[in-house]
Design a protein around this motif. Sequence first.
Motif, short mmCIF file in Angstrom:
data_model
loop_
_atom_site.label_atom_id
_atom_site.label_comp_id
_atom_site.label_asym_id
_atom_site.label_seq_id
_atom_site.Cartn_x
_atom_site.Cartn_y
_atom_site.Cartn_z
N PHE A 153 150.82 98.97 45.29
CA PHE A 153 150.92 99.18 46.75
C PHE A 153 149.61 99.12 47.58
O PHE A 153 149.65 99.03 48.75
CB PHE A 153 151.01 100.86 46.83
CG PHE A 153 152.37 101.19 46.07
CD1 PHE A 153 153.59 100.55 46.05
CD2 PHE A 153 152.55 102.36 45.54
CE1 PHE A 153 154.89 100.84 45.75
CE2 PHE A 153 153.78 102.75 44.69
CZ PHE A 153 154.97 101.83 44.99
N SER A 154 148.55 98.78 46.98
CA SER A 154 147.23 98.75 47.59
C SER A 154 146.97 97.03 48.06
O SER A 154 147.49 96.26 47.26
CB SER A 154 146.20 99.09 46.71
OG SER A 154 145.76 98.26 45.87
N THR A 156 150.61 105.44 48.65
CA THR A 156 149.59 105.15 49.76
C THR A 156 149.90 104.21 50.79
O THR A 156 149.64 102.98 50.19
CB THR A 156 148.25 105.46 49.50
OG1 THR A 156 148.21 106.57 48.66
CG2 THR A 156 147.24 105.52 50.58
N ASP A 157 150.21 104.21 51.87
CA ASP A 157 150.42 102.92 52.63
C ASP A 157 148.95 102.52 53.19
O ASP A 157 148.13 103.24 53.91
CB ASP A 157 151.07 103.45 53.85
CG ASP A 157 151.54 102.57 55.06
OD1 ASP A 157 150.84 101.46 54.96
OD2 ASP A 157 152.49 102.62 55.71
N PRO A 158 148.83 101.23 52.57
CA PRO A 158 147.41 100.68 52.98
C PRO A 158 147.10 100.57 54.72
O PRO A 158 146.05 100.42 54.94
CB PRO A 158 147.54 99.28 52.34
CG PRO A 158 148.96 99.17 52.27
CD PRO A 158 149.64 100.44 52.14
N HIS A 188 152.41 109.21 50.58
CA HIS A 188 153.53 109.56 50.81
C HIS A 188 154.43 110.11 49.19
O HIS A 188 153.79 109.32 48.47
CB HIS A 188 154.78 108.65 51.21
CG HIS A 188 154.54 108.29 52.84
ND1 HIS A 188 154.57 108.96 53.85
CD2 HIS A 188 153.70 106.94 53.21
CE1 HIS A 188 154.16 108.27 55.07
NE2 HIS A 188 153.72 107.07 54.66
N HIS A 189 154.96 111.23 49.24
CA HIS A 189 155.34 111.66 48.02
C HIS A 189 156.82 111.74 48.14
O HIS A 189 157.73 112.37 49.14
CB HIS A 189 154.74 113.05 47.62
CG HIS A 189 153.57 113.12 47.53
ND1 HIS A 189 152.81 113.27 46.32
CD2 HIS A 189 152.41 113.27 48.45
CE1 HIS A 189 151.43 113.21 46.59
NE2 HIS A 189 151.22 113.35 47.91
N SER A 190 157.58 110.98 47.16
CA SER A 190 159.04 111.07 46.97
C SER A 190 159.71 112.42 46.66
O SER A 190 159.14 113.07 45.82
CB SER A 190 159.47 109.94 46.42
OG SER A 190 159.30 109.97 44.97
N VAL A 235 161.65 107.44 51.55
CA VAL A 235 161.85 105.99 51.92
C VAL A 235 160.58 105.00 51.95
O VAL A 235 160.64 103.97 51.33
CB VAL A 235 162.55 105.90 53.31
CG1 VAL A 235 162.48 104.47 53.72
CG2 VAL A 235 164.24 106.42 53.25
N ALA A 236 159.47 105.83 52.17
CA ALA A 236 158.06 105.01 52.34
C ALA A 236 157.61 104.60 50.88
O ALA A 236 157.10 103.65 50.72
CB ALA A 236 157.10 105.96 53.02
N VAL A 237 158.25 105.67 49.97
CA VAL A 237 157.69 105.25 48.68
C VAL A 237 158.81 104.26 48.13
O VAL A 237 158.34 103.30 47.36
CB VAL A 237 157.83 106.47 47.90
CG1 VAL A 237 157.23 106.26 46.36
CG2 VAL A 237 156.53 107.54 48.07
N MET A 238 160.06 104.48 48.04
CA MET A 238 161.14 103.91 47.14
C MET A 238 161.61 102.89 48.10
O MET A 238 162.74 102.25 47.40
CB MET A 238 161.97 104.84 46.49
CG MET A 238 161.30 105.85 45.75
SD MET A 238 162.36 107.21 44.79
CE MET A 238 163.38 106.20 43.95
#
Length: 400
Positions: free
Chosen positions: A114-115, A146-148, A154-156, A196-199
Amino acid sequence: MSTRQIEPKQRGFLIVNSHPEGAAATVRRTWEEIPARTDGREPVALVLGHSAGYGLATLLAGLRQHGIRGVGVAFEGADNGRRTATAGWYRTGAVADLAREAGHDVRFVNTDAFSDEGKTEVLDALAQHYGSVDYLIYSLASPRRTDPATGVTHHSVIKPLAAAYEAPALDFSGAEPAVSRIRLEPGTEEEKRATVAVMGGADWSRWVDALHERELLADGFTTVALTYVGSEVTAPVYRQGTIGAAKEHLEATARELATSPGVRAADGRAFTVVAGAAVTQASSAIPSIALYTAFLRTVLGDDAFVSPARQAMDLWDQLEGRTPLRLDDAGRIRLDGWELDDEVQARVRELWEDPDSGLLKARSGAEWFMSQVRELYGWGVEGVDYGRLVETDPAWPARG
């Protein structure tokens, strides 16, 4: 190096240590399940989430039957003295050994996919060793991201939406599997957005953009993201819940990617791939999925329950043009017809309507499910001597 005898530390579905030889044995078993053949093309593939579940099966099938070259990416932990390395660490070592023995050119990167730093490391490896990418397989599963761009983590969550969810579940806290009841309160709008942000498809899209910016999209580039639809039985907590919102976002992302500048310039394709049920670390954490899968396995038996390896072979044959693409009305590649067959689902619902009685009929399915969970961590694998000393701290394999 750390040689010791280890024992499983388990409570319910939670197992906190892994057995290196057991984990490796599951990889070899999957490898042997896939008949060897060669197409001669040796396409370059980037497999994100290669160390478990469908990502692992897709990597093995690609190596064994299509001679893929490229990079596998996972985020695994080493032995820290208190706990063993993660099972994915050991599985990656086994894949590297098998690939090397078979003469396949594949490299493995242990990083946070994700990074931005992780993306750069992987893209550098591709540019240096392989060049343009024919296939991007997106099979990442994580409880957080973690949104770079923002630095926000964000935690699902696994929750229904709109209404509370009450259902039977499989309970392994006692000596024998039993049926318990669960109740989940509906998720909030913020929890839905975080899931949604995670998955969802945000990171998938970032990967395709990053490949395009580095001029690493081959002509005819194809990218797929693994997803799941599942049964109406589990729909309130899955497709109609927070996870379902993320899956819808993933599917919308596929449509956007198909018309994105990079994919269009490469005359490429983008799909989500709907896989069938499987026992994975992610699926075992979803309430009611264990009981549903135990019932499904009971209904189908050994032969008709299609393994991830067989589904991965099917997927590669579709992607490589050996068989026609099987697309649904939403443009998704379908591998799950065996699970969602009307007669199969009707028999599963019969067991679900009276789960206590159903479990009596499906005891073998429940025991199979728990054995599969243990095997995810390398425990209970036939032919492994769990009484002997084993090396728990091997180096991460850079190459196969």
